[in-house]
Design a protein around this motif. Structure first.
Motif, PDB file in Angstrom:
ATOM      1  N   LEU A   1       0.183   3.470   1.347  1.00 44.97           N
ATOM      2  CA  LEU A   1      -0.532   2.942   2.503  1.00 44.97           C
ATOM      3  C   LEU A   1      -0.149   1.476   2.661  1.00 44.97           C
ATOM      4  CD1 LEU A   1      -4.049   4.502   1.880  1.00 44.97           C
ATOM      5  CD2 LEU A   1      -2.330   5.238   3.532  1.00 44.97           C
ATOM      6  N   HIS A   2       0.571   1.175   3.720  1.00 47.56           N
ATOM      7  CA  HIS A   2       1.065  -0.186   3.928  1.00 47.56           C
ATOM      8  C   HIS A   2       0.072  -0.971   4.779  1.00 47.56           C
ATOM      9  CE1 HIS A   2       4.889   1.056   2.208  1.00 47.56           C
ATOM     10  NE2 HIS A   2       4.865   2.101   3.011  1.00 47.56           N
TER      11      HIS A   2
ATOM     12  N   ALA B   1       5.947   0.478  17.267  1.00 46.03           N
ATOM     13  CA  ALA B   1       6.104   1.375  16.123  1.00 46.03           C
ATOM     14  C   ALA B   1       5.198   0.976  14.969  1.00 46.03           C
ATOM     15  CB  ALA B   1       7.563   1.383  15.665  1.00 46.03           C
ATOM     16  N   GLY B   2       4.217   0.124  15.245  1.00 45.67           N
ATOM     17  CA  GLY B   2       3.248  -0.261  14.222  1.00 45.67           C
ATOM     18  C   GLY B   2       3.632  -1.476  13.412  1.00 45.67           C
TER      19      GLY B   2
ATOM     20  N   TYR C   1      -2.921  -2.664   9.494  1.00 45.79           N
ATOM     21  CA  TYR C   1      -2.275  -1.428   9.064  1.00 45.79           C
ATOM     22  C   TYR C   1      -0.862  -1.352   9.642  1.00 45.79           C
ATOM     23  CZ  TYR C   1      -1.618   3.677   8.643  1.00 45.79           C
ATOM     24  OH  TYR C   1      -1.139   4.942   8.357  1.00 45.79           O
ATOM     25  N   ASP C   2       0.085  -1.044   8.784  1.00 40.97           N
ATOM     26  CA  ASP C   2       1.494  -0.878   9.155  1.00 40.97           C
ATOM     27  C   ASP C   2       1.848   0.588   8.903  1.00 40.97           C
ATOM     28  OD1 ASP C   2       4.249  -0.975   9.439  1.00 40.97           O
ATOM     29  OD2 ASP C   2       4.593  -2.336   7.763  1.00 40.97           O
ATOM     30  N   PRO C   3       1.599   1.486   9.873  1.00 38.82           N
ATOM     31  CA  PRO C   3       1.663   2.926   9.610  1.00 38.82           C
ATOM     32  C   PRO C   3       2.997   3.450   9.101  1.00 38.82           C
ATOM     33  CG  PRO C   3       1.443   2.479  11.968  1.00 38.82           C
ATOM     34  CD  PRO C   3       1.199   1.196  11.265  1.00 38.82           C
ATOM     35  N   LEU C   4       4.103   2.837   9.514  1.00 36.77           N
ATOM     36  CA  LEU C   4       5.419   3.295   9.065  1.00 36.77           C
ATOM     37  C   LEU C   4       6.018   2.401   7.987  1.00 36.77           C
ATOM     38  CD1 LEU C   4       6.985   4.357  12.492  1.00 36.77           C
ATOM     39  CD2 LEU C   4       5.891   5.789  10.761  1.00 36.77           C
ATOM     40  N   GLY C   5       5.280   1.385   7.594  1.00 39.79           N
ATOM     41  CA  GLY C   5       5.786   0.482   6.554  1.00 39.79           C
ATOM     42  C   GLY C   5       6.976  -0.343   6.995  1.00 39.79           C
ATOM     43  N   LEU C   6       7.129  -0.565   8.301  1.00 37.75           N
ATOM     44  CA  LEU C   6       8.306  -1.278   8.800  1.00 37.75           C
ATOM     45  C   LEU C   6       8.343  -2.730   8.355  1.00 37.75           C
ATOM     46  CD1 LEU C   6       8.616   0.119  12.449  1.00 37.75           C
ATOM     47  CD2 LEU C   6       9.576   1.023  10.313  1.00 37.75           C
ATOM     48  N   ALA C   7       7.173  -3.315   8.150  1.00 36.20           N
ATOM     49  CA  ALA C   7       7.111  -4.696   7.655  1.00 36.20           C
ATOM     50  C   ALA C   7       7.059  -4.739   6.133  1.00 36.20           C
ATOM     51  CB  ALA C   7       5.891  -5.408   8.236  1.00 36.20           C
ATOM     52  N   HIS C   8       7.176  -3.584   5.508  1.00 37.16           N
ATOM     53  CA  HIS C   8       7.085  -3.499   4.048  1.00 37.16           C
ATOM     54  C   HIS C   8       8.330  -2.834   3.461  1.00 37.16           C
ATOM     55  CE1 HIS C   8       2.887  -4.177   5.206  1.00 37.16           C
ATOM     56  NE2 HIS C   8       2.686  -4.614   3.991  1.00 37.16           N
ATOM     57  N   GLY C   9       9.473  -3.134   4.061  1.00 36.15           N
ATOM     58  CA  GLY C   9      10.737  -2.688   3.483  1.00 36.15           C
ATOM     59  C   GLY C   9      11.266  -1.357   3.967  1.00 36.15           C
ATOM     60  N   ARG C  10      10.607  -0.716   4.933  1.00 38.41           N
ATOM     61  CA  ARG C  10      11.062   0.602   5.358  1.00 38.41           C
ATOM     62  C   ARG C  10      11.808   0.598   6.691  1.00 38.41           C
ATOM     63  NH1 ARG C  10       9.926   4.836   2.766  1.00 38.41           N
ATOM     64  NH2 ARG C  10      10.196   6.130   4.625  1.00 38.41           N
TER      65      ARG C  10
END
Length: 238
Positions: free
Chosen positions: A5-6, A23-24, A45-54
């Motif tokens: 959960l990002h 895209a979140g 909430y970053d649903p796709l984790g785009l700001a968390h390396g994904r």
């Protein structure tokens, strides 16, 4: 195996779940978050984790339920038992919080959805959705995967079509729902959609500063109006 959960947490006070648009990816929301954190514990909430390396990794087509179920899981990790959170979403994030409200109203104290692009709800929704998709696809599409991937590319490839097809249902009961549109969006499709949704879902309607990107262009004013809206909800339910 449960997906990660990002999310990021900042501030103190009642919990406020923030679901970005597009895209979140929460890019550009720092000033809004900073202002809100003066009164709330802001959970972004970053649903796709785009700001968390994904960003750049493969992404499947998204559904509003994917984001709202993830948001619910985030709330379960940060909310003490018996407490409720406020929720704010803009654009695609607005659709996510509408679905979250339908799924778990008991964990929410108030919901504001800002210009959710679920245009299929309109009487002429099929035509308006086709026009909207055509306008956005008219420009050169950014990459959705690989080193050159952008959040906009992910949005166009995997979020735009399923989210604009979403038709929310009126909540049977639950916290106060507010639909918000930008004052500068008057006469435009998403302002019309937001007003229509307020009537259909039995929610309040308010105008926020700016247009569709008002929370980026006028973060302090939007944060203050959002705070006033939620405080009014608390006063009403007290």
């Amino acid at each position: 195996m449960t997906e990660a959960l990002h999310h990021e947490v900042t501030g103190s006070g009642p919990v406020l779940l923030l679901v970005p648009g597009g895209a979140g990816h929460p890019m550009g929301l720092g000033p809004l978050t900073e202002r809100l954190a003066e009164r709330f514990t802001v959970v972004t909430y970053d649903p796709l984790g785009l700001a968390h390396g994904r960003l750049g990794l493969p992404v499947p087509d998204q559904r509003p339920a994917d984001w709202s179920k993830g948001a619910h899981r985030v709330l379960e990790t940060v909310l003490p038992p018996g407490e409720r959170a406020y929720a704010f979403g803009t654009s695609a994030g607005g659709i996510a919080v509408l679905d979250l409200l339908a799924r778990c109203p008991g964990r929410l104290a108030g919901v504001v959805a800002h210009e959710p692009p679920c245009v299929s709800v309109l009487p002429d929704g099929a035509e308006r959705r086709a026009e909207l998709i055509g306008q956005l696809d008219g420009a050169e599409r950014p990459p959705a995967e690989g080193e050159s991937a952008t959040p906009m590319g992910v949005f166009l490839a995997h979020v735009l079509r399923p989210f604009t097809a979403y038709v929310p249902s009126a909540p049977a009961a639950g916290p106060r729902l507010t639909l918000a549109a930008g004052a500068d969006s008057r006469g435009q499709l998403l302002h019309r959609t937001t007003e229509f949704l307020a009537h259909r879902l039995g929610g309040a309607f308010v105008e926020f500063p700016g247009g569709h990107l008002g929370v980026l262009d006028h973060p302090v004013d939007c944060a203050d109006l959002l705070t006033e809206t939620f405080l009014a909800d608390a006063h009403t339910s007290a």
